[in-house]
Structures are given as structure tokens and as C-alpha cells.
Write a protein that holds these residues in place. Structure first.
Motif, PDB file in Angstrom:
ATOM      1  N   HIS A  21      24.048  43.774  66.285  1.00  0.00           N
ATOM      2  CA  HIS A  21      22.770  43.086  66.321  1.00  0.00           C
ATOM      3  C   HIS A  21      21.855  43.505  65.199  1.00  0.00           C
ATOM      4  O   HIS A  21      20.786  42.946  65.029  1.00  0.00           O
ATOM      5  CB  HIS A  21      22.069  43.303  67.672  1.00  0.00           C
ATOM      6  N   ASP A  72      28.714  47.550  69.361  1.00  0.00           N
ATOM      7  CA  ASP A  72      27.303  47.613  69.753  1.00  0.00           C
ATOM      8  C   ASP A  72      26.706  46.209  69.823  1.00  0.00           C
ATOM      9  O   ASP A  72      25.576  45.971  69.383  1.00  0.00           O
ATOM     10  CB  ASP A  72      26.536  48.484  68.764  1.00  0.00           C
ATOM     11  N   ARG A 114      25.406  42.646  71.629  1.00  0.00           N
ATOM     12  CA  ARG A 114      24.745  42.173  72.848  1.00  0.00           C
ATOM     13  C   ARG A 114      25.423  40.918  73.390  1.00  0.00           C
ATOM     14  O   ARG A 114      26.012  40.161  72.613  1.00  0.00           O
ATOM     15  CB  ARG A 114      23.281  41.858  72.555  1.00  0.00           C
ATOM     16  N   GLN A 149      26.030  37.328  71.440  1.00  0.00           N
ATOM     17  CA  GLN A 149      26.217  37.438  69.991  1.00  0.00           C
ATOM     18  C   GLN A 149      27.593  36.931  69.589  1.00  0.00           C
ATOM     19  O   GLN A 149      28.459  36.700  70.423  1.00  0.00           O
ATOM     20  CB  GLN A 149      26.032  38.891  69.538  1.00  0.00           C
ATOM     21  N   PRO A 180      27.669  45.987  80.073  1.00  0.00           N
ATOM     22  CA  PRO A 180      27.951  46.985  79.034  1.00  0.00           C
ATOM     23  C   PRO A 180      29.318  47.631  79.244  1.00  0.00           C
ATOM     24  O   PRO A 180      29.741  47.885  80.372  1.00  0.00           O
ATOM     25  CB  PRO A 180      26.813  48.001  79.214  1.00  0.00           C
ATOM     26  N   VAL A 192      30.309  46.071  74.135  1.00  0.00           N
ATOM     27  CA  VAL A 192      29.145  45.294  74.523  1.00  0.00           C
ATOM     28  C   VAL A 192      28.077  46.230  75.072  1.00  0.00           C
ATOM     29  O   VAL A 192      28.372  47.125  75.863  1.00  0.00           O
ATOM     30  CB  VAL A 192      29.509  44.227  75.589  1.00  0.00           C
ATOM     31  N   VAL A 193      26.837  46.028  74.636  1.00  0.00           N
ATOM     32  CA  VAL A 193      25.723  46.832  75.124  1.00  0.00           C
ATOM     33  C   VAL A 193      24.797  45.937  75.949  1.00  0.00           C
ATOM     34  O   VAL A 193      25.020  44.739  76.084  1.00  0.00           O
ATOM     35  CB  VAL A 193      24.951  47.472  73.953  1.00  0.00           C
ATOM     36  N   ARG A 194      23.748  46.506  76.497  1.00  0.00           N
ATOM     37  CA  ARG A 194      22.845  45.756  77.367  1.00  0.00           C
ATOM     38  C   ARG A 194      22.064  44.701  76.592  1.00  0.00           C
ATOM     39  O   ARG A 194      21.789  44.846  75.400  1.00  0.00           O
ATOM     40  CB  ARG A 194      21.850  46.705  78.045  1.00  0.00           C
ATOM     41  N   SER A 195      21.703  43.631  77.281  1.00  0.00           N
ATOM     42  CA  SER A 195      20.817  42.627  76.698  1.00  0.00           C
ATOM     43  C   SER A 195      19.451  43.238  76.430  1.00  0.00           C
ATOM     44  O   SER A 195      19.040  44.201  77.098  1.00  0.00           O
ATOM     45  CB  SER A 195      20.669  41.437  77.639  1.00  0.00           C
ATOM     46  N   VAL A 196      18.778  42.701  75.449  1.00  0.00           N
ATOM     47  CA  VAL A 196      17.453  43.183  75.071  1.00  0.00           C
ATOM     48  C   VAL A 196      16.439  42.074  75.312  1.00  0.00           C
ATOM     49  O   VAL A 196      16.684  40.908  74.973  1.00  0.00           O
ATOM     50  CB  VAL A 196      17.426  43.597  73.578  1.00  0.00           C
ATOM     51  N   TYR A 210      18.718  36.356  75.065  1.00  0.00           N
ATOM     52  CA  TYR A 210      18.579  36.916  76.413  1.00  0.00           C
ATOM     53  C   TYR A 210      18.915  35.804  77.408  1.00  0.00           C
ATOM     54  O   TYR A 210      18.602  34.635  77.148  1.00  0.00           O
ATOM     55  CB  TYR A 210      17.158  37.426  76.634  1.00  0.00           C
ATOM     56  N   ASP A 223      23.626  36.752  65.345  1.00  0.00           N
ATOM     57  CA  ASP A 223      22.654  36.486  66.406  1.00  0.00           C
ATOM     58  C   ASP A 223      22.228  35.020  66.352  1.00  0.00           C
ATOM     59  O   ASP A 223      21.414  34.629  65.513  1.00  0.00           O
ATOM     60  CB  ASP A 223      21.437  37.401  66.227  1.00  0.00           C
TER      61      ASP A 223
END
Length: 369
Positions: free
Chosen positions: A37, A65, A67, A70, A122, A143-147, A174, A205
């Protein structure tokens, strides 16, 4: 193989890149890479490994890393076009469905760009690529957490100057976010600015929107509100930006200018230039300006004027001088009016919001035709 897909360019100027590959290996650890991201510069993209003949090579970008929502780029190299009659697919729970890779004639490889599922949690997700059902390469996707949606008004280590470009960015990748029509309004801007998606700057993105407008040149020092409006005209967010003009003692108050100098444009790229030049009426002359501490935003408004010129000459920044240790340099080419009498004619450059004025002379040797 010619891996040339855009990877994004950082609005803040950071040059980062992530690239992992596997060649028919199972459970291989992905190579170290930057978060997907983050914006990434194509100029810093590493050269991808070269596949050995007959051995498939899987190259991923944007897989670390990352989201939910993406994009991840997949390229399978080392597979001949004749094998393309068989189905080439990538499977991973991170995508939520099988991804079909298509043959790219330019890259001589199978490629696909697929979004990660918005419902991804995640973690690490195995990925396999198969030809006609036979697995030929594997890797993993992180995959990481949504922001939460964020609106940023860019600024560096100091308050921006009047007349300086400022970066605006809205990222709402999101779950549940929709719409593409976003506008920023501010008393610091000459007019409302529409944010648009840039597929080079934000290749990974799909829901990043940005613009780089210029602040009003005559702004008074102070804090200015920047309001973000959505597709229905409702206000989404507001940020404040402190603007401060250069003051005596600041490096960019008067800068460290040198010039104007001149060169003969018929000789190609400008050299160091000289303070006077002899030119026939109706001829052309190149103008050079150096400044170790240029006025921010001056690239768009620096001009050389002269009663001998047909028009004022806009001086553009010499981007080739950005990394060789030289002072920033600007240059442009002007045309002398025909019918000028022989003599010395002033060429004047005004910079730093009128605080610096420098003059040199063009010597006209004879009248034009």
C-alpha cells in the motif's frame, strides 16, 4: 521477458519496491519487500530474475503487507507460448476465486492483475500457479488489516510557501466505500480541485485519489482549512495546513542565484553559459538561471523578459541536474525581434516573489531581414 508494468510513484518522493519470485518451489519464503500500500517508484524497480529455459518463474508484485481490495500483479515467465493452449491459473484464498493468466506478447509471459478479496483477514495466504491443472510455482501473499479512509494534505519538514504545489490525497480502500467524484475546497487554493485516480502513482490501490494543486502566490501566513467533499456534495473530512512565506534569514528568502547567462541553442544542450552573447536580430538565444535555494513553486513561473524578445521566455527546470550535486538550473530559448538596431539589450529575471532581480545583456550585432 520484459517486466514493465507500472508500480506507482510516491507523492512524497519515496522510492520503494517489492518483488518476490519462486521457480517451482513449494512453501518458499517470499523475498523482503515494502508494503504494497506504499507508493512505489518505477525508477527503482529491481531487475526481475531471469527464468531458466523450461523452468517456470513466478514473479509477484504488491503481495506483501497488502490491504484487502488491493491489486497483486502476477507474471509467469519461462513458459513457451505453445503451452498457452493449456489453461494457466493462479489459486489462493486471498483472491476468493481462481485467477486466469493471459499471454502477453510484449513480455513473452503469462500475466494477470487481481484484487484481493475485501473479506480477507490478516495473515499469510498460500498461492499456487498451475498449467492445465499441474502446479508449476508457489508463493505466499501477506494480507494486513484494512485501514479507515484517510484524507491527507501533504507537507514536508517546513510549512509550505505561497505559490508552492501541495499534495492532496484521499484513500478510502475500505469495505463499503463507493464513488469516484471527490473535490477539495480551500481558501488557500485558486479554485476547487478534483481528486482523480492515477494508475501509475497508485497502481496497487484502486481507491486512491490525488491531486497536486498550487497554493495562491499571495497567501498571508496562517492556517488554512482544506475540505474534502464526496460525490453528493457532502463534506467527508477537513484538514488544516499552515502556510508561511519565506522570511529574512530563510535560505529561500533571497536564494543563491547566478545568472542570467546565455548559450547558443543551435549547439544543442546548454553548457555553463556566459554573461553576454552576440546574436543577430531575429536569431535565437538560450537563457540559463541557477539558484541553490530556489523559491518553492518557481518552476511554473520563472521567466526572462527583454525588449529584444518576441515573447517572454519561460524557464523550465533542468530535471537532468537533480542528482549530480549541481545547483538547480532552469533554462529556455527566446527569439529576438526582427528589425532590432545593433546594441546591448537587457534580459531580466525576477524571482523570489520579486525580492531578487538580475539583469544581463544580449548584444545584437546587426538588423534582421
Amino acid at each position: 521477458m520484459n517486466w514493465s508494468k507500472p508500480l506507482g510513484v510516491a507523492a512524497a518522493g519515496l522510492a520503494l519496491c517489492g518483488c518476490a519470485s519462486s521457480a517451482g518451489t513449494t512453501g518458499a519464503e517470499p523475498s523482503a519487500a515494502v508494503p504494497a500500500h506504499h507508493s512505489v517508484s518505477t525508477a527503482s524497480t529491481p531487475i526481475a530474475p531471469v527464468a531458466k529455459p523450461g523452468k517456470p518463474l513466478l514473479i509477484l508484485n504488491g503481495q506483501l503487507d497488502a490491504r484487502p481490495g488491493q491489486l497483486v500483479s502476477l507474471l509467469l515467465d519461462g513458459v513457451g507460448r505453445a503451452e498457452g493452449h493449456d489453461t494457466v491459473t493462479a489459486e489462493s484464498r486471498a483472491f476468493g476465486t481462481a485467477v486466469r493468466l493471459r499471454w502477453d506478447k510484449g513480455d513473452h509471459a503469462y500475466e494477470a492483475v487481481a484484487p484481493l478479496a475485501m473479506t480477507d483477514r490478516p495473515g499469510w495466504y498460500p498461492l499456487s500457479v498451475a498449467i492445465a491443472g499441474r502446479t508449476v510455482a508457489t508463493d505466499r501473499i501477506q494480507v494486513v488489516r484494512s485501514v479507515r479512509p484517510s484524507f491527507t494534505v501533504g507537507a514536508d519538514w517546513r510549512a509550505p510557501r505561497p505559490g508552492e504545489p501541495v499534495a492532496l490525497r484521499f484513500d478510502d480502500l475500505y469495505p463499503g466505500e463507493r464513488g469516484t467524484d471527490f473535490t477539495v475546497r480551500s481558501p488557500a487554493l485558486p479554485r476547487p480541485v478534483r481528486l482523480v485516480h492515477d494508475n501509475v502513482i497508485d497502481y496497487y490501490d484502486p481507491r486512491a485519489f490525488s491531486a497536486v494543486p498550487t497554493l495562491k502566490p499571495g497567501l498571508a501566513d496562517g492556517s488554512y482549512a482544506f475540505e474534502l467533499y464526496g460525490p453528493n456534495g457532502h463534506r467527508i473530512a477537513e484538514r488544516h495546513l499552515k502556510v508561511r512565506a519565506a522570511r529574512p534569514g530563510d535560505p529561500d528568502y533571497l536564494g543563491k542565484p547566478h545568472g542570467p547567462d546565455f548559450y547558443d541553442p543551435s549547439g544543442g544542450y546548454p553548457g555553463e553559459g556566459r554573461h553576454e552573447i552576440r546574436v543577430r536580430a531575429g536569431g535565437r538565444v538560450g537563457v540559463i538561471w541557477h539558484d541553490a535555494y530556489p523559491d518553492p513553486g518557481e518552476e511554473t513561473r520563472l521567466t526572462a523578459t527583454s525588449p529584444a524578445f518576441v515573447h517572454a521566455v519561460h524557464l523550465g527546470r533542468d530535471t537532468s541536474k537533480g542528482a549530480d550535486g549541481d545547483d538547480p538550473r532552469y533554462f529556455g530559448v527566446g527569439t529576438l525581434r526582427t528589425g532590432l538596431k545593433p546594441g546591448r539589450y537587457p534580459v531580466t529575471i525576477v524571482s523570489h516573489h520579486g525580492r531578487v532581480t538580475r539583469t544581463a545583456y544580449v548584444i545584437v550585432t546587426s538588423g534582421g531581414k
